[in-house]
Design a protein around this motif. Structure first.
Motif, short mmCIF file in Angstrom:
data_model
loop_
_atom_site.label_atom_id
_atom_site.label_comp_id
_atom_site.label_asym_id
_atom_site.label_seq_id
_atom_site.Cartn_x
_atom_site.Cartn_y
_atom_site.Cartn_z
N CYS A 17 32.61 109.63 1.36
CA CYS A 17 31.62 110.04 0.34
C CYS A 17 30.96 108.82 -0.30
CB CYS A 17 32.30 110.89 -0.72
SG CYS A 17 32.93 112.46 -0.13
N ARG A 78 32.35 111.21 -11.16
CA ARG A 78 31.57 112.30 -10.57
C ARG A 78 30.41 112.71 -11.48
NH1 ARG A 78 34.79 117.69 -9.80
NH2 ARG A 78 35.89 116.47 -8.21
N SER A 180 22.52 113.10 -1.98
CA SER A 180 23.70 112.30 -2.34
C SER A 180 24.61 113.06 -3.30
CB SER A 180 23.27 110.98 -2.98
OG SER A 180 22.50 111.22 -4.15
N ALA A 183 27.81 114.51 -1.69
CA ALA A 183 28.93 113.59 -1.53
C ALA A 183 29.58 113.29 -2.88
CB ALA A 183 28.46 112.29 -0.88
N LEU A 186 32.37 115.61 -4.20
CA LEU A 186 33.70 115.56 -3.59
C LEU A 186 34.57 114.43 -4.14
CD1 LEU A 186 32.70 116.18 0.15
CD2 LEU A 186 33.63 117.84 -1.48
#
Length: 480
Positions: A17, A78, A180, A183, A186
């Protein structure tokens, strides 16, 4: 993150990722040369002023490193990177409707740069928490995806510009880069940072303490007291100046030789393809510990300087292709060593602020390297002086690393000298305290002796004057 996830298991998902995100960011920044030449032709502005578009974007992409890492530790990587993905989409979309070059400073420079800034530093940091034994190899794989982007993005940009014009290419590129966020979704926060944040939450009692903690964490300037970190920090910044200057000068040189727009695509693609192999190999080789990592960086800087001084004498397409290969092998491979070098210098606990400070300094460096590279061409009418300037930057990087061991020894000598002086001062203080104590004791003894002597003299004189005094004080005469 469990201990089993270090070097195994979900760590590889994190690596994949992060590599995809790195492909999006670095691929876009490294292939700006395609957009750079198009902006020069479309708006007709000077080379130096047009270079500011890339400089501002890359400055924010790197300069936000300390803040992005702090926010990532506080609110998870994240969330921060997801916001960055949205800003990249906004920046590219608004750039599609810009009609003046100076507006690109805001749309592509500031907005897109902010988005990249919230993604790049956390992306580069999180991988190091999931790998220990294979950290060098993992970093090499991640940064090699920059080469994948560097190889594919030039063809993508060229096709989009030819089919949908420059502004249509910006609109479609923004939609592509927004992928993006898949990814990013995750990514999982490292357990080490989760536990650290829980401890911080228990300690936080007010916003004043929180802001103080943020200031200390973001700008942890105490790291510069570590000589090895300061040396690597300086060398990496100057080598980065060489790398970013080449991205402008190489495309500009191809354009000035009238080799055609397709030649620019070929040169940048060759450079990107070389990066895929060279960065992965250097990351793997650095993990073997056969050669010191600082020596690997020094050799890369030395070769980068030599080829930059040599390319002005070879104004041919074949020579530029060879230069692109050598640039991919040496000029940009330092990215494979950034993470492991900083861990060697400051440890894993201080990695986040160390990377943040480095990226912030690199952001300042690009505001010097790329505009100066363009202005030298404006003033001389040739890219020769620009390449020489780029070569000087790598030469400074090499000299920093060459003098590094001597600087470290001098620093250790000064520390030992200060330590010895402090020990001597402590011993002198203890000696002086002991001497004062002995002097006070002697004074008391002398006073006591003098007092007893005086008492004896007085008693003797009293006995001579009053003989009954001695009988009165004689224990044997107490019955009288």
């Amino acid at each position: 993150m469990k201990n089993a996830d270090v070097d195994n298991g979900y760590a590889w998902i994190i690596l994949i990722c992060s590599s995809f995100v790195y492909l999006i960011i670095a691929g876009s920044l490294n292939t700006f040369g395609i957009l750079y030449t198009e902006l020069l032709d479309y708006y007709g502005d000077s080379a130096g002023n047009t270079a500011w578009v890339s400089s501002i974007c890359t400055f924010f992409a790197l300069g936000l490193g300390p803040f992005a890492n702090f926010l990532g530790e506080r609110y998870t990587y994240r969330r921060v990177m997801m916001i960055g993905s949205c800003l990249v989409l906004l920046g590219y979309t608004t750039s599609a409707y810009v009609r003046r070059i100076k507006m690109f400073y805001l749309t592509h420079g500031v907005i897109t740069g902010f988005g990249f800034g919230l993604m790049l530093s956390p992306c580069s940091t999180v991988v190091n928490f999931y790998f220990k034994k294979k950290r060098s190899f993992a970093n090499g794989i991640m940064v090699s995806f920059s080469g994948v982007g560097g190889f594919s993005f030039p063809y993508m940009y060229r096709w989009l510009i030819d089919k949908y014009t420059l502004h249509g290419a910006f609109l479609l590129s923004g939609a592509l880069l927004f992928h993006s966020c898949v990814a990013v979704a995750l990514l999982v926060q490292p357990q080490q940072l989760v536990e650290k944040q829980q401890m911080t939450n228990r300690k936080m009692i007010s916003w004043i303490i929180y802001l103080r903690e943020a200031k200390q964490r973001i700008f942890k300037v105490g790291l510069f007291k570590i000589p090895k970190y300061t040396i690597c920090f300086t060398a990496l910044c100057f080598q980065f100046g060489n790398f970013t200057g080449n991205l402008i000068a190489l495309s500009g040189q191809v354009r000035s030789l009238d080799l055609g727009k397709q030649a620019i695509v070929q040169v940048l693609s060759v450079y990107g393809a070389t990066e895929i192999v060279s960065r992965t190999f250097l990351g793997w080789f650095a993990g073997l510990n056969i050669i010191k990592r600082t020596n690997l960086l020094m050799m890369s800087s030395f070769v980068s300087s030599l080829i930059a001084f040599g390319i002005p004498h070879l104004p041919y397409k074949g020579a530029l292709l060879v230069y692109a290969v050598l640039m991919g092998c040496f000029s940009s491979t330092f990215w494979s060593l950034v993470g492991v070098l900083l861990v060697d210098c400051v440890g894993l606990d201080n990695l986040s602020p160390a990377i943040g400070l480095l990226l912030f300094a690199m952001g300042i460096m690009i505001c010097v390297s790329q505009p100066v590279t363009g202005w030298l061409e404006d003033s001389t009418g040739s890219w020769d002086m620009s390449f020489r300037f780029i070569g000087v930057l790598s030469a400074i990087s090499c000299m920093c690393l060459l003098l590094g061991p001597m600087i470290e020894r001098m620093s250790c000598f000064q520390k030992e000298r200060k330590s010895n002086l402090s020990n001597i001062e402590k011993q002198m203080e203890e000696y002086n305290d002991g001497a004062i104590h002995m002097e006070e004791t002697n004074d008391l003894v002398i006073k006591d002796c003098c007092s007893k002597s005086i008492d004896k003299v007085v008693t003797k004189q009293t006995e001579e004057v009053h003989p009954l005094y001695s009988q009165k004080n004689d224990p044997c005469m107490t019955h009288v």
